[in-house]
Motif scaffolding. Structure first.
Motif, PDB file in Angstrom:
ATOM      1  N   UNK A 296       0.814  -1.214   0.000  1.00 53.67           N
ATOM      2  CA  UNK A 296       0.000   0.000   0.000  1.00 53.67           C
ATOM      3  C   UNK A 296       0.850   1.268   0.000  1.00 53.67           C
ATOM      4  N   UNK A 297       1.904   1.307   0.807  1.00 54.42           N
ATOM      5  CA  UNK A 297       2.708   2.520   0.940  1.00 54.42           C
ATOM      6  C   UNK A 297       3.847   2.601  -0.079  1.00 54.42           C
ATOM      7  N   UNK A 298       3.897   1.663  -1.014  1.00 54.11           N
ATOM      8  CA  UNK A 298       4.978   1.646  -1.999  1.00 54.11           C
ATOM      9  C   UNK A 298       4.592   2.473  -3.218  1.00 54.11           C
ATOM     10  N   UNK A 299       5.367   3.490  -3.583  1.00 59.51           N
ATOM     11  CA  UNK A 299       4.991   4.351  -4.715  1.00 59.51           C
ATOM     12  C   UNK A 299       4.998   3.640  -6.063  1.00 59.51           C
ATOM     13  N   UNK A 300       5.642   2.481  -6.140  1.00 54.50           N
ATOM     14  CA  UNK A 300       5.670   1.737  -7.395  1.00 54.50           C
ATOM     15  C   UNK A 300       4.587   0.651  -7.462  1.00 54.50           C
ATOM     16  N   UNK A 301       3.616   0.723  -6.542  1.00 53.42           N
ATOM     17  CA  UNK A 301       2.635  -0.364  -6.446  1.00 53.42           C
ATOM     18  C   UNK A 301       1.837  -0.563  -7.732  1.00 53.42           C
ATOM     19  N   UNK A 302       1.602   0.511  -8.497  1.00 55.31           N
ATOM     20  CA  UNK A 302       0.783   0.378  -9.704  1.00 55.31           C
ATOM     21  C   UNK A 302       1.554  -0.169 -10.896  1.00 55.31           C
ATOM     22  N   UNK A 303       2.863  -0.323 -10.768  1.00 56.12           N
ATOM     23  CA  UNK A 303       3.641  -0.856 -11.881  1.00 56.12           C
ATOM     24  C   UNK A 303       3.274  -2.306 -12.176  1.00 56.12           C
ATOM     25  N   UNK A 304       2.645  -2.939 -11.215  1.00 57.34           N
ATOM     26  CA  UNK A 304       2.237  -4.329 -11.418  1.00 57.34           C
ATOM     27  C   UNK A 304       1.195  -4.445 -12.530  1.00 57.34           C
ATOM     28  N   UNK A 305       0.535  -3.334 -12.858  1.00 58.86           N
ATOM     29  CA  UNK A 305      -0.471  -3.370 -13.917  1.00 58.86           C
ATOM     30  C   UNK A 305       0.160  -3.639 -15.278  1.00 58.86           C
ATOM     31  N   UNK A 306       1.432  -3.295 -15.450  1.00 60.50           N
ATOM     32  CA  UNK A 306       2.128  -3.596 -16.705  1.00 60.50           C
ATOM     33  C   UNK A 306       2.576  -5.046 -16.737  1.00 60.50           C
ATOM     34  N   UNK A 307       3.083  -5.494 -15.607  1.00 57.94           N
ATOM     35  CA  UNK A 307       3.616  -6.846 -15.498  1.00 57.94           C
ATOM     36  C   UNK A 307       3.822  -7.139 -14.023  1.00 57.94           C
ATOM     37  N   UNK A 308       3.309  -8.259 -13.558  1.00 59.52           N
ATOM     38  CA  UNK A 308       3.439  -8.572 -12.138  1.00 59.52           C
ATOM     39  C   UNK A 308       4.891  -8.699 -11.696  1.00 59.52           C
ATOM     40  N   UNK A 309       5.747  -9.440 -12.414  1.00 60.04           N
ATOM     41  CA  UNK A 309       7.143  -9.514 -11.971  1.00 60.04           C
ATOM     42  C   UNK A 309       7.869  -8.179 -12.074  1.00 60.04           C
ATOM     43  N   UNK A 310       7.545  -7.390 -13.102  1.00 68.07           N
ATOM     44  CA  UNK A 310       8.133  -6.053 -13.248  1.00 68.07           C
ATOM     45  C   UNK A 310       7.758  -5.170 -12.058  1.00 68.07           C
ATOM     46  N   UNK A 350      16.730  -0.349 -10.844  1.00 71.74           N
ATOM     47  CA  UNK A 350      15.789   0.065 -11.881  1.00 71.74           C
ATOM     48  C   UNK A 350      16.407  -0.080 -13.268  1.00 71.74           C
ATOM     49  N   UNK A 351      17.697   0.165 -13.389  1.00 69.84           N
ATOM     50  CA  UNK A 351      18.379  -0.084 -14.664  1.00 69.84           C
ATOM     51  C   UNK A 351      18.231  -1.541 -15.076  1.00 69.84           C
ATOM     52  N   UNK A 352      18.473  -2.442 -14.128  1.00 68.02           N
ATOM     53  CA  UNK A 352      18.385  -3.881 -14.417  1.00 68.02           C
ATOM     54  C   UNK A 352      16.952  -4.289 -14.737  1.00 68.02           C
ATOM     55  N   UNK A 353      16.004  -3.727 -13.992  1.00 63.38           N
ATOM     56  CA  UNK A 353      14.591  -4.052 -14.217  1.00 63.38           C
ATOM     57  C   UNK A 353      14.156  -3.603 -15.607  1.00 63.38           C
ATOM     58  N   UNK A 357      12.678  -5.913 -18.620  1.00 59.18           N
ATOM     59  CA  UNK A 357      11.265  -5.821 -18.998  1.00 59.18           C
ATOM     60  C   UNK A 357      10.971  -4.712 -20.009  1.00 59.18           C
ATOM     61  N   UNK A 358      11.850  -3.714 -20.127  1.00 65.44           N
ATOM     62  CA  UNK A 358      11.671  -2.600 -21.066  1.00 65.44           C
ATOM     63  C   UNK A 358      10.304  -1.944 -20.915  1.00 65.44           C
ATOM     64  N   UNK A 359       9.938  -1.640 -19.674  1.00 64.32           N
ATOM     65  CA  UNK A 359       8.614  -1.082 -19.397  1.00 64.32           C
ATOM     66  C   UNK A 359       8.668   0.266 -18.670  1.00 64.32           C
ATOM     67  N   UNK A 360       9.856   0.816 -18.481  1.00 70.85           N
ATOM     68  CA  UNK A 360       9.936   2.128 -17.848  1.00 70.85           C
ATOM     69  C   UNK A 360       9.854   3.187 -18.941  1.00 70.85           C
ATOM     70  N   UNK A 361       8.652   3.692 -19.136  1.00 72.94           N
ATOM     71  CA  UNK A 361       8.435   4.707 -20.163  1.00 72.94           C
ATOM     72  C   UNK A 361       8.549   6.096 -19.551  1.00 72.94           C
ATOM     73  N   UNK A 362       8.107   7.122 -20.250  1.00 74.52           N
ATOM     74  CA  UNK A 362       8.262   8.502 -19.780  1.00 74.52           C
ATOM     75  C   UNK A 362       7.594   8.735 -18.433  1.00 74.52           C
ATOM     76  N   UNK A 363       6.361   8.262 -18.280  1.00 70.37           N
ATOM     77  CA  UNK A 363       5.649   8.466 -17.023  1.00 70.37           C
ATOM     78  C   UNK A 363       6.340   7.756 -15.876  1.00 70.37           C
TER      79      UNK A 363
END
Length: 395
Positions: A296-310, A350-353, A357-363
């Motif tokens: 809940x308190x993790x700011x990256x919690x919504x990144x799971x919507x792109x990919x659960x392992x990501x 984050x570089x390795x991630x 997964x190549x999912x860190x876009x502009x947002x």
């Protein structure tokens, strides 16, 4: 940008709404036919593309301005395609320069006193500054974004803001609609962990409302007060994990309800309530109680919507960095070394991630930056130092 997905398609839509248009220098390879020009606003010459459309004069971009004294605004004449100016501090001629040219977007940090833009043709304005007292807008203004607006701020807008898009971003405990904007038709509140619908009292023409929460739990309180806004056509709630849809009143004009980030139980109630109605429901990021308990308190919690392992990997990287920084002793002799290790470790992770997964876009990149600098501030790392560490990223 990484591979397209349902999640990334959603974020493209969200990103478009999330930010004021940021007109940037043309990307990609520059044609040899596009000439460079040398500009000097008073702090030394810099060579830039003549087609530059966005000029950052805050001191954080390529172009420098003198810390004090006169600014040579005539240099903007060498950039005829420029339509966006970002500025910081006292006026020093920026309003006159914007008025004399076809500048449409003005982003002004640390503004103070009265900002009078009535002689300009700006359409989009972004302002912040604890000393800001009043703002006067021209007929052309369509979007006004205020970050941490002072409680006493007054805005003089044509027709009290009729048909305008107002965006208030504040992490403070209280937020107030500035005086003079009673007729805005679109409103975006970006707040910390809770806000009451009672702050909308006095708005008469509201048609579109978006409420975004930066911090958990995301409480949209007093939702029943929305009944006063019978012309409300769309409602969007972002990361509102603790709101009761049962308190949402009957809204005769409502045609769209979008929820990004919520509990699965809440999503179920919302879908059932509006089944077989004229209201279009869009729900993204409905999460289980188990997931929220852990993240809940993790700011990256919504990144799971792109990919659960990501998303899980990003959450773990943040947790490691935050834990290390929270464990820092205030007087530890190695405090800066430990902070550097934690923050550089976050960037490396984050570089390795992103490589995998190549999912860190502009947002996501911007969000990662916000998280990084918040942790750096918590560790009392100087801003310039933090910027150098953040520059080591590959994403």
């Amino acid at each position: 940008m990484g591979p397209e997905s349902a999640g990334s398609a959603q974020r493209s839509h969200v990103d478009r709404l999330y930010h004021l248009p940021m007109i940037t220098p043309q990307g990609g390879r520059r044609s040899a036919m596009v000439p460079d020009v040398e500009v000097d606003f008073g702090a030394g010459p810099t060579t830039v593309p003549s087609t530059m459309r966005y000029v950052d004069l805050t001191g954080n971009g390529r172009i420098r301005v003198p810390a004090q004294g006169a600014v040579d605004w005539s240099q903007l004449n060498k950039l005829p395609e420029c339509i966006t100016v970002e500025w910081s501090g006292a006026d020093r001629g920026v309003v006159e320069a914007v008025a004399a040219r076809q500048i449409r977007f003005l982003y002004w940090h640390d503004a103070s006193g009265t900002v009078d833009l009535t002689g300009t043709g700006v359409t989009d304005v972004r302002l912040d500054g604890i000393g800001l007292r009043s703002v006067r807008l021209p007929e052309s203004a369509r979007v006004l974004l205020l970050r941490e607006p002072p409680e006493s701020l007054e805005v003089d807008a044509p027709e009290s803001g009729h048909r305008m898009d107002l965006r208030l971003f504040s992490r403070g405990p209280d937020i107030r609609i500035p005086g003079g904007l009673s007729r805005v038709s679109e409103l975006w509140l970006k707040v910390a962990g809770t806000v009451s619908a009672s702050v909308l009292t006095g708005l008469t023409d509201l048609e579109e409302l978006r409420v975004s929460f930066d911090d958990p739990p995301g409480v949209f309180a007093d939702a029943q007060d929305l009944q006063a806004h019978r012309g409300l056509r769309t409602l969007q709630l972002d990361d509102a994990y603790d709101w009761d849809p049962g308190n949402l009143p009957e809204l005769p004009s409502l045609r769209g309800l979008e929820i990004n980030g919520t509990r699965r139980a809440t999503a179920t109630v919302v879908k059932a309530r509006f089944k077989a109605t004229d209201v279009r429901i869009s729900i993204h990021g409905a999460k289980s109680e188990a997931w929220l308990a852990a993240h809940m308190s993790n700011p990256f919690r919504d990144w799971v919507e792109d990919s659960k392992p990501f998303g899980a990997a990003a959450c773990e990287a943040y947790t490691r960095a935050r834990s290390a920084i929270e464990a820092l002793a205030p007087t530890a002799s190695d405090r800066m070394a430990v902070a550097e290790h934690a923050l550089r470790g976050l960037i490396a992770a984050l570089n390795a991630i992103d490589a995998e997964y190549q999912l860190i876009d502009t947002l996501r990149r911007e969000q990662a930056g916000e998280v990084f600098f918040e942790l750096a501030a918590q560790a009392e790392v100087p801003v310039d130092q933090a910027r150098r560490w953040f520059a080591d990223r590959d994403f």
